[in-house]
Design an enzyme around this catalytic site. Structure first.
Site, PDB file in Angstrom:
ATOM      1  CB  CYS A  65      10.719   2.628  41.966  1.00 25.68           C
ATOM      2  SG  CYS A  65       9.915   2.540  40.377  1.00 25.68           S
ATOM      3  CD  GLN A 125      20.589   3.436  39.681  1.00 22.88           C
ATOM      4  OE1 GLN A 125      21.443   3.970  38.994  1.00 22.88           O
ATOM      5  NE2 GLN A 125      19.323   3.360  39.296  1.00 22.88           N
ATOM      6  CE  LYS A 157      17.992   0.472  36.715  1.00 25.06           C
ATOM      7  NZ  LYS A 157      17.056   1.575  36.511  1.00 25.06           N
ATOM      8  CG  HIS A 216      14.068   0.448  42.914  1.00 28.54           C
ATOM      9  ND1 HIS A 216      13.160  -0.470  42.431  1.00 28.54           N
ATOM     10  CD2 HIS A 216      14.183   1.400  41.962  1.00 28.54           C
ATOM     11  CE1 HIS A 216      12.745  -0.074  41.236  1.00 28.54           C
ATOM     12  NE2 HIS A 216      13.343   1.060  40.930  1.00 28.54           N
ATOM     13  CG  ASP A 220      19.166  -3.149  43.920  1.00 24.84           C
ATOM     14  OD1 ASP A 220      19.770  -3.017  42.844  1.00 24.84           O
ATOM     15  OD2 ASP A 220      18.049  -2.642  44.143  1.00 24.84           O
TER      16      ASP A 220
HETATM   17  N1  PLP Z   1      17.142  -1.290  42.170  1.00 29.15           N
HETATM   18  C1  PLP Z   1      17.549  -0.042  41.972  1.00 29.15           C
HETATM   19  C2  PLP Z   1      18.438   0.630  42.986  1.00 29.15           C
HETATM   20  C3  PLP Z   1      17.152   0.643  40.827  1.00 29.15           C
HETATM   21  O1  PLP Z   1      17.545   1.909  40.636  1.00 29.15           O
HETATM   22  C4  PLP Z   1      16.320  -0.011  39.895  1.00 29.15           C
HETATM   23  C5  PLP Z   1      15.820   0.690  38.695  1.00 29.15           C
HETATM   24  O2  PLP Z   1      15.693   1.887  38.676  1.00 29.15           O
HETATM   25  C6  PLP Z   1      15.937  -1.329  40.142  1.00 29.15           C
HETATM   26  C7  PLP Z   1      16.368  -1.930  41.294  1.00 29.15           C
HETATM   27  C8  PLP Z   1      15.050  -2.066  39.197  1.00 29.15           C
HETATM   28  O3  PLP Z   1      15.693  -2.310  37.978  1.00 29.15           O
HETATM   29  P1  PLP Z   1      14.887  -2.917  36.739  1.00 29.15           P
HETATM   30  O4  PLP Z   1      13.683  -2.039  36.546  1.00 29.15           O
HETATM   31  O5  PLP Z   1      15.864  -2.840  35.619  1.00 29.15           O
HETATM   32  O6  PLP Z   1      14.511  -4.307  37.099  1.00 29.15           O
END
Ligand code: PLP
Length: 413
Positions: free
Chosen positions: A370, A207, A230, A127, A204
């Site tokens: 993203c 998910q 989430k 992401h 990270d």
């Molecule tokens: N990393 C992953 C794999 C994500 O799916 C997301 C959000 O969709 C993020 C990071 C970023 O999360 P946040 O927007 O809550 O900071």
């Protein structure tokens, strides 16, 4: 395929007021859970109670209501620690979300530990939150980014991972589960291999933590980041976990009140972690709401939620793949993926797809989610993504499949 019953999904659905809505004359079907999850009344009522009964700033008021707010906030930290099996609540820093957590590490760990000529290893399925902070750091320090490629099925190329490790990567920052492909990466094994070469690992977990049991001691990751919104919690709260005394060795990220021990005109000293990284008034009710979300998910059980999602995903892949002209991305084995199904149907633009599905009351995500480098790797401009959570049903998947037939009809596919 016979679905096994993990818990009473209909009863769970009653907890989510938004799922009772009618959109465009149809029952609302929410399939954008990878973007954010809906909130059960248990979380909504916790926030309501906070504002009605014990709203006060924390750690500073010498009065009962402030002490209640402080106790609830710190209890939420302890709940997070237990939820991911951290050794201590001191390993838990509250942040705004995954994005801020990763930026914190890039700033507070990266600036000290990454230098000229060093390598930072990422993967092609990250992401933007797990790419851009490292680009900024690499530019500042004269370091390089190395990407582990993926197969056409969305599985990491292990030999590239090995190669980058051998060439001396300082840090490996990797998604536990991809928000586009659904791929669940074997992070436990990758971490073991990375540690053999002294490479630090950030997971990270945006998910994964909401959808499956995650145990930081079992993974042995150095850092782990995730977002409250989430996982049925409020927006604007997230978590950065750091192993053992890693936080002690890091410089502050933000300066201000509450993170200090003493402040003099020309120098200051810091509180011990986690407070060193929580400057100013933080999202107090967010942390308490996240605690309520953790209670809610834990009462159902993360193992059961994972099994439910795996079955829904297997059902969705099976059902949707019967739609003529559809391409589904990611691993074919539902065991190897989370509850995310990204697809394209003929040459229908994903934005048109999302608009047409919305007419049927179905909320999906369209675009690049993203993850532009991943879409470039796949050679496609965009995808439509259906993502599932604990309250989704096979009936909703059937309605999605029916809507796809309607879209086929409209585009004469
Ligand atoms: N990393 C992953 C794999 C994500 O799916 C997301 C959000 O969709 C993020 C990071 C970023 O999360 P946040 O927007 O809550 O900071």
């Amino acid at each position: 395929m016979q679905k096994t019953v993990q818990y009473n999904v209909e009863k769970v659905r009653q907890d989510f007021p938004i799922l009772q809505r009618i959109i465009n004359g149809k029952p609302f079907i929410y399939l954008d859970n990878a973007a954010t999850a809906q909130k059960p009344r248990q979380v909504i009522e916790t926030l309501d109670r906070f504002y009605k009964e014990y709203n006060a700033n924390i750690h500073r008021g010498i009065y009962k209501v402030s002490e209640e707010a402080t106790a609830a906030h710190e209890e939420a930290r302890a709940k997070v620690a237990r939820f991911i099996n951290a050794r201590s609540p001191n390993e838990i820093v509250f942040v705004r979300g995954t994005t801020e957590a990763i930026n914190l590490v890039a700033h507070a760990w990266g600036r000290k530990n990454v230098g000229l000529g060093d390598n930072i290893m990422l993967t092609e399925m990250e992401h933007h939150s797990n790419i851009v902070p490292w680009q900024l750091l690499a530019k500042e320090k004269g370091a390089s980014l190395k990407y582990v490629g993926i197969t056409d099925q969305g599985i990491l190329e292990r030999y590239e991972f090995q190669q980058h490790l051998q060439s001396g990567a300082k840090l490996f920052a990797v998604a536990h589960s991809s928000n586009v492909l659904g791929t669940i990466n074997p992070v436990r094994e990758l971490i073991r291999e990375a540690h053999k070469t002294g490479c630090c690992v950030l997971v990270d977990a945006a998910q994964s933590v909401p959808h499956m049991p995650v145990d930081v001691q079992d993974l042995d990751c150095d850092f782990l980041a995730f977002s409250g919104h989430k996982m049925c919690g409020p927006t604007g709260i997230g978590v950065l976990y750091a192993k053992g005394n890693l936080f002690d060795e890091m410089v502050p990220f933000h300066g201000g009140g509450e993170m200090i021990s003493e402040v003099h005109p020309y120098e200051s000293s810091w509180k011990p972690p986690p407070y060193k990284f929580e400057a100013g008034t933080t999202n107090i009710e967010g942390a308490i709401g996240l605690g309520a979300a953790i209670d809610y998910l834990s009462n159902i059980g993360l193992r059961k939620i994972r099994l439910h999602e795996r079955e829904i995903t297997a059902y969705a892949i099976d059902k949707l793949s019967r739609t003529k002209g559809i391409t589904i991305y990611g691993p074919s084995d539902p065991q190897a993926r989370g509850g995310v199904v990204s697809f394209n149907l003929g040459d229908v633009h994903p934005h048109d797809m999302a608009t047409l599905l919305d007419e049927d009351g179905i909320a999906v995500r369209s675009g690049q989610h993203c993850a532009q480098p991943l879409h470039e790797r796949l050679g496609i401009p965009a995808t439509t993504r259906a993502s599932f959570y604990l309250y989704n049903t096979e009936d909703e998947v059937d309605r999605l499949a029916n809507s796809l037939e309607r879209v086929r009809g409209i585009f004469k596919l």
